[in-house]
Scaffold this motif. Structure first.
Motif, short mmCIF file in Angstrom:
data_model
loop_
_atom_site.label_atom_id
_atom_site.label_comp_id
_atom_site.label_asym_id
_atom_site.label_seq_id
_atom_site.Cartn_x
_atom_site.Cartn_y
_atom_site.Cartn_z
N THR A 99 -37.03 -13.57 24.95
CA THR A 99 -35.58 -13.66 25.19
C THR A 99 -35.08 -12.43 25.94
O THR A 99 -33.91 -12.08 25.86
CB THR A 99 -34.81 -13.80 23.86
OG1 THR A 99 -35.14 -12.66 23.05
CG2 THR A 99 -35.17 -15.07 23.13
N SER A 102 -47.01 -7.30 28.58
CA SER A 102 -47.79 -7.12 29.80
C SER A 102 -49.26 -7.44 29.63
O SER A 102 -50.00 -7.48 30.62
CB SER A 102 -47.67 -5.66 30.26
OG SER A 102 -46.33 -5.34 30.53
N THR A 124 -45.39 -13.66 32.82
CA THR A 124 -45.10 -12.43 33.56
C THR A 124 -46.01 -11.27 33.13
O THR A 124 -45.89 -10.18 33.67
CB THR A 124 -43.64 -12.00 33.37
OG1 THR A 124 -43.39 -11.81 31.97
CG2 THR A 124 -42.68 -13.03 33.92
N GLU A 173 -48.48 -8.74 33.30
CA GLU A 173 -49.09 -8.23 34.52
C GLU A 173 -50.60 -8.46 34.54
O GLU A 173 -51.18 -8.77 35.59
CB GLU A 173 -48.78 -6.74 34.70
CG GLU A 173 -47.35 -6.43 35.10
CD GLU A 173 -46.37 -6.28 33.94
OE1 GLU A 173 -46.71 -6.72 32.82
OE2 GLU A 173 -45.29 -5.71 34.15
N ASN A 222 -44.35 -7.79 40.89
CA ASN A 222 -45.38 -6.75 40.98
C ASN A 222 -46.10 -6.64 39.65
O ASN A 222 -45.59 -5.97 38.74
CB ASN A 222 -44.70 -5.42 41.34
CG ASN A 222 -45.65 -4.24 41.34
OD1 ASN A 222 -46.86 -4.42 41.36
ND2 ASN A 222 -45.12 -3.04 41.28
#
Ligand SMILES: NC(=O)c1ccc[n+]([C@@H]2O[C@H](COP(=O)([O-])OP(=O)(O)OC[C@H]3O[C@@H](n4cnc5c(N)ncnc54)[C@H](OP(=O)(O)O)[C@@H]3O)[C@@H](O)[C@H]2O)c1
Length: 313
Positions: free
Chosen positions: A12, A57, A79, A81, A114
């Motif tokens: 969230t 991440s 998302t 990474e 990125n």
């Protein structure tokens, strides 16, 4: 109207809030969530066409979440990474989830600005106008002032010199995550073998108190950091990546910018964006704009190198 899609969000925070907001404006998309930690089952096993996991991440922290969503028949965009090229971190886990996705006929993608665009997809696109690539240099200065507190502290902001160093040793301070993943995505597409990826990470201390939206940094604490990653191939630096993240770049004489330089024996190219791409709105747009390309992709764990560009449809 395009085929109607149901997209569920787990997490969230900023990305989930912003990306779900973009998709809510699209008539052919129904947004479910964003769901928090206590609504995990609803988020991951609700039968959505796409589950967006925007929580952390790290591959290890989301592997079970990806598993549950894929097992339930949903495509996954995350998302995290490390998910941009998960084989760089944990090949057995990447292979296991890749196989599960293939067996369920769905796709997994690590997406964002990125990694996901600035250091990989856009670099590959720019390579299209170069006859032969000798080396790559990508530089990015990012204004971190809009990031949430959890992300800021983890990447290295608001630390004393000692806690920054100790955090790096302990792994709780990571700098910006995802450069080796971007480099391996680009290398894989260009058929280049990377021998190793070297990292340098140094703190930038505030000379006076500086405020970000989620925290305040006192003089003497870290307000940002400089990072360099160098991918070595054939005994030389093949891909150089420089990143400066700071909550007030002007305080160190910098402004947000992006620059991609591709050098080749028959000529190269430099693409520069000033001001640089906005980390919040850019990441949210890429996630929202990846929903349809993931639904249309071949099953398995894919990367941005194997997908068409993200576009707002
Ligand atoms: N690839 C890219 O370009 C890109 C772009 C943007 C963000 N990211 C990454 O994506 C992640 C999310 O970014 P953000 O800006 O939205 O972060 P954020 O604002 O801090 O929000 C994170 C959300 O995830 C939840 N969460 C954290 N760890 C969790 C876990 N282990 N299990 C379940 N929920 C968890 C948090 O819940 P609580 O509030 O309860 O802690 C919060 O709702 C970050 O790791 C960030 O680095 C990547």
């Amino acid at each position: 109207m395009a085929r109607p899609l149901r997209v569920s969000f787990y997490g969230t925070g900023q990305v989930a809030t912003n990306a779900s907001g973009i998709l809510r404006r699209r008539e052919d998309v129904t947004v479910l969530g964003p769901f928090g930690r206590t609504q995990r089952e609803e988020a991951l096993r609700g039968g959505a066409d796409v589950v967006v996991i925007a929580t952390t991440s790290f591959l290890a922290a989301i592997a079970d979440d990806i598993h549950d969503a894929v097992e339930s028949g949903s495509n996954v965009i995350t998302t995290a990474e490390e998910a941009a090229f998960p084989w760089a971190n944990d090949a057995p886990t990447a292979d296991r989830l890749d196989a599960l996705a293939r067996s369920r006929g769905v796709t997994i993608l690590g997406a964002g600005l990125n990694p996901g665009f600035a250091f990989d997809a856009l670099v590959l696109t720019a390579c299209g106008v170069v006859a032969e690539v000798e080396s790559l240099l990508v530089e990015r200065v990012v204004d971190l002032s809009g990031f949430g507190e959890t992300v800021l502290r983890r990447i290295g902001v608001a630390h004393s010199a000692d806690s920054f160093e100790e955090g790096i040793r302990a792994g709780s301070v990571t700098g910006h995550v995802g450069f080796p993943q971007s480099m391996r995505v680009v290398a894989g597409r260009l058929g280049v073998e990377i021998e190793r990826v070297d990292r340098e990470l140094e703190p930038i201390f505030a000379e006076a108190e500086l405020a970000a939206s989620s925290l305040t940094v006192r003089a003497g604490e870290t307000a940002g950091f400089r990072q360099r990653y160098a991918a070595i191939s054939g005994g030389r630096t093949w891909f150089d990546a420089f990143f400066i993240g700071h909550i007030a770049p002007a305080a160190i004489g910098q402004q947000p910018r992006d620059s991609i330089t591709i050098r080749g024996p028959y000529g190269g190219i430099n693409l520069a964006a000033t001001p640089g791409m906005n980390p919040q709105s850019g990441s949210a747009a890429i996630v929202a704009n990846s929903v349809r390309r993931v639904v249309g992709a071949a099953p398995g764990w894919t990367t941005v190198a194997d997908l068409p560009p993200a576009v707002p449809v």
